[in-house]
Design an enzyme around this catalytic site. Structure first.
Site, PDB file in Angstrom:
ATOM      1  N   SER A   1    -100.859  -7.869   9.061  1.00 51.04           N
ATOM      2  CA  SER A   1     -99.663  -7.912   9.897  1.00 51.04           C
ATOM      3  C   SER A   1     -98.800  -9.056   9.402  1.00 51.04           C
ATOM      4  O   SER A   1     -99.288  -9.958   8.704  1.00 51.04           O
ATOM      5  CB  SER A   1    -100.064  -8.146  11.362  1.00 51.04           C
ATOM      6  OG  SER A   1     -98.945  -8.506  12.159  1.00 51.04           O
TER       7      SER A   1
ATOM      8  N   TYR B   1    -104.963 -12.578  17.705  1.00 47.78           N
ATOM      9  CA  TYR B   1    -104.520 -11.521  16.781  1.00 47.78           C
ATOM     10  C   TYR B   1    -104.295 -12.117  15.389  1.00 47.78           C
ATOM     11  O   TYR B   1    -104.738 -11.557  14.382  1.00 47.78           O
ATOM     12  CB  TYR B   1    -103.238 -10.899  17.320  1.00 47.78           C
ATOM     13  CG  TYR B   1    -102.711  -9.737  16.526  1.00 47.78           C
ATOM     14  CD1 TYR B   1    -103.332  -8.503  16.572  1.00 47.78           C
ATOM     15  CD2 TYR B   1    -101.558  -9.870  15.743  1.00 47.78           C
ATOM     16  CE1 TYR B   1    -102.838  -7.424  15.854  1.00 47.78           C
ATOM     17  CE2 TYR B   1    -101.057  -8.812  15.019  1.00 47.78           C
ATOM     18  CZ  TYR B   1    -101.703  -7.588  15.077  1.00 47.78           C
ATOM     19  OH  TYR B   1    -101.206  -6.525  14.358  1.00 47.78           O
TER      20      TYR B   1
END
Length: 300
Positions: free
Chosen positions: A141, A154
Site C-alpha cells: 500500500s 496497517y
C-alpha cells in the site's frame, strides 16, 4: 514473463476490488485464474460477472488458515496443472485509537496482511522452485511507503510485506522467479468494510460499535478503478518490475520522504574504514543480485 498467454495465476482476495481487477486483467491476457476469496457470496457475484468465461475457477479460502492455503495450492494444480503467478492480495484494515487498541486488532491485521502472504509463499513457492520459473506479486500500500497518522497497525503489516518482497526479489532472481510489490493508493474496493469479515478469535472482548449506516464503505466513485490497478499489475509481471505503483499523484510525496531519509545518512567522510569495507561488500552483493534480476528480465 514476456508472454502471459497460457499461464496460470492464483489470486487471493480476488472476488472484489483490486484482486478482481488483477484477475480480469490477467484473464484478458490469456491467463487461467484461480480466484480465491473468504466470502462465498462475493465469489458467486464473480461467477455472475464473468459468466462462462474459460480459464476461471474459484475457491473459498481464509488466507490465515495454512491448511486451507495448502489445499488451495493442490486444487489449483489439480485444476490447471501448474501455477506460474501467485498474487497475495487479500488484506484488511483497522485504525483504532492508541487509547483503545487491543491485541486482537494487531493479531487480526498482521495475520491477514502479513501471515496471508507468508502462507501463500509456503503453499506455492515449492512448486515454482521445482519448475524453475514463476512470478509473485504481493499487495502492499502507499501506507507501506509513506507514513500516515492513526494507521500504525496497517502500516506495520504493509511495511513488512515490502521488506519481505524486496529481499525475496534478490533471493529468487537466480532461481528464475520474479517478485513484485504493488503499492496502490485509494482504489474502489470493500477494504473499509473488512471489519465485517473479522474472524471470531480476533474480535475484541469489548463490543465493536457498529456504524449507524451499516458497514463502512467508501463512496462508489471514490478512488481508482480496480481494473486500472490490475492493468498496472499485469504489465508489472510482464516486465518483471520490482515496484508497481499505480497512483502517480504520490510522486512528489515519495520524493520528499526518501530525500528526508537520505538527508540523515552520515556523510562519507564520517564512515570508518572497517565500516566502509563492509558497506562496499554489501553493495557488491546487491549489484550481483541486480545483475541476476536484469538477466532474468531479459530472458523471460
Amino acid at each position: 514473463m514476456r508472454d502471459l498467454s497460457g499461464r496460470v495465476a492464483f489470486v487471493t482476495g480476488g472476488a472484489s476490488g483490486i484482486g478482481l481487477g488483477i484477475a480480469e486483467a490477467l484473464l484478458d491476457r490469456g491467463v487461467k485464474v484461480m480466484i480465491a476469496d473468504l466470502r462465498e457470496d462475493h465469489l458467486a457475484e464473480v461467477g455472475e460477472r464473468l459468466g462462462n468465461r474459460d480459464g476461471v475457477a474459484t475457491i473459498v479460502v481464509d488466507v490465515i488458515d495454512r491448511g486451507q492455503m495448502a489445499e488451495a495450492a493442490r486444487r489449483t494444480l489439480d485444476t490447471f496443472g501448474r501455477c506460474d503467478i501467485l498474487v497475495n492480495n487479500a488484506g484488511v484494515g483497522v485504525n483504532p485509537s492508541v487509547d483503545t487498541v487491543t491485541y486482537e486488532d494487531w493479531d487480526w491485521v498482521l495475520s491477514v496482511n502479513l501471515g496471508g502472504p507468508i502462507n501463500g509463499l509456503m503453499a506455492f513457492l515449492p512448486h515454482m522452485l521445482q519448475r524453475g520459473e514463476g512470478h509473485i506479486v504481493t499487495t502492499s500500500s502507499m501506507a507501506g511507503l509513506l507514513p500516515t497518522a492513526e494507521n500504525y497497525i496497517y502500516a506495520a503489516s504493509k511495511y513488512a510485506v515490502r521488506g519481505m518482497s524486496d529481499s525475496l526479489r534478490l533471493t529468487l532472481a537466480s532461481r528464475g522467479i520474479g517478485v513484485s510489490v504493488l503499492y496502490p493508493g485509494l482504489t474502489r474496493s470493500r477494504m473499509l468494510a473488512s471489519e465485517e469479515n473479522r474472524q471470531a478469535r480476533f474480535r475484541s472482548p469489548a463490543p465493536i460499535l457498529a456504524h449507524s449506516g451499516g458497514p463502512i464503505e467508501p463512496p462508489k466513485d471514490a478512488g481508482m478503478d480496480p481494473r486500472e490497478v490490475g492493468e498496472a499489475v499485469a504489465e508489472g509481471i510482464i516486465h518483471n518490475r520490482g515496484y508497481i505503483i499505480s497512483h502517480a499523484e504520490f510522486r512528489d510525496e515519495l520524493a520528499a520522504h526518501f530525500e528526508a531519509i537520505l538527508a540523515e545518512c552520515p556523510p562519507p567522510q564520517d564512515i570508518d574504514p572497517g565500516r566502509r569495507m563492509l558497506e562496499d561488500a554489501r553493495r557488491a552483493q546487491t549489484a550481483a543480485a541486480m545483475r541476476a534480476i536484469a538477466a532474468l528480465t531479459a530472458s523471460t
